[in-house]
Design a protein around this motif. Structure first.
Motif: not given
Length: 137
Positions: A29-36, A54-57, A79-86, A91-100
């Motif tokens: 799941i991709a979530q905008q890091h600053d707004t939720g 490795a790339s941050g993208r 989407q630039r990765l800010v933080e990856l959570r498990v 069995d599920c990832l949460l990607l905190l991203v900066d969505q362009i």
């Protein structure tokens, strides 16, 4: 462009500990890091996770194309990765991203633009960019 970095042993262990589907994938799941704001859900493979770390993208796995899907490769909506959570079950990832730009292929900011309200479906987000502009088709 983000410089590639080597994966640490902790990163590799995190990937090894994931519970994957029989197809070798995990929902992300991709979530905008600053707004939720929840932007989208997609699938990742161990290789797409490695590339993302490795790339941050953010890079996903395309089930239809059966290949890596580098978010924004054709549309520019990166989407630039800010933080990856498990999650607790691994069995599920949460990607905190900066969505362009927009996250959804329909040209909306989020893929979650249909709501069930008072027993009826309602479109709750406008198209911000014509998909023909994004993908040239």
């Amino acid at each position: 462009m983000t410089t590639a970095t080597a994966l640490t042993p902790d990163m590799e262990q995190l990937i090894a500990d994931l519970t994957l589907t029989p197809d070798g994938l995990i929902p992300a799941i991709a979530q905008q890091h600053d707004t939720g704001e929840v932007l989208m859900m997609a699938w990742m493979s161990p290789d797409s996770i490695r590339e993302t770390l490795a790339s941050g993208r953010v890079c996903y796995w395309s089930r239809s194309r059966k290949s890596l899907w580098r978010k924004g490769e054709s549309s520019g909506q990166v989407q630039r990765l800010v933080e990856l959570r498990v999650d607790c079950d691994n069995d599920c990832l949460l990607l905190l991203v900066d969505q362009i730009g927009v996250a959804c292929h329909t040209g909306r900011r989020s893929c979650f633009y249909t709501a069930l309200r008072n027993g009826k479906t309602e479109t709750i987000a406008d198209i911000l960019i014509d998909p023909k502009t994004l993908y040239g088709s």
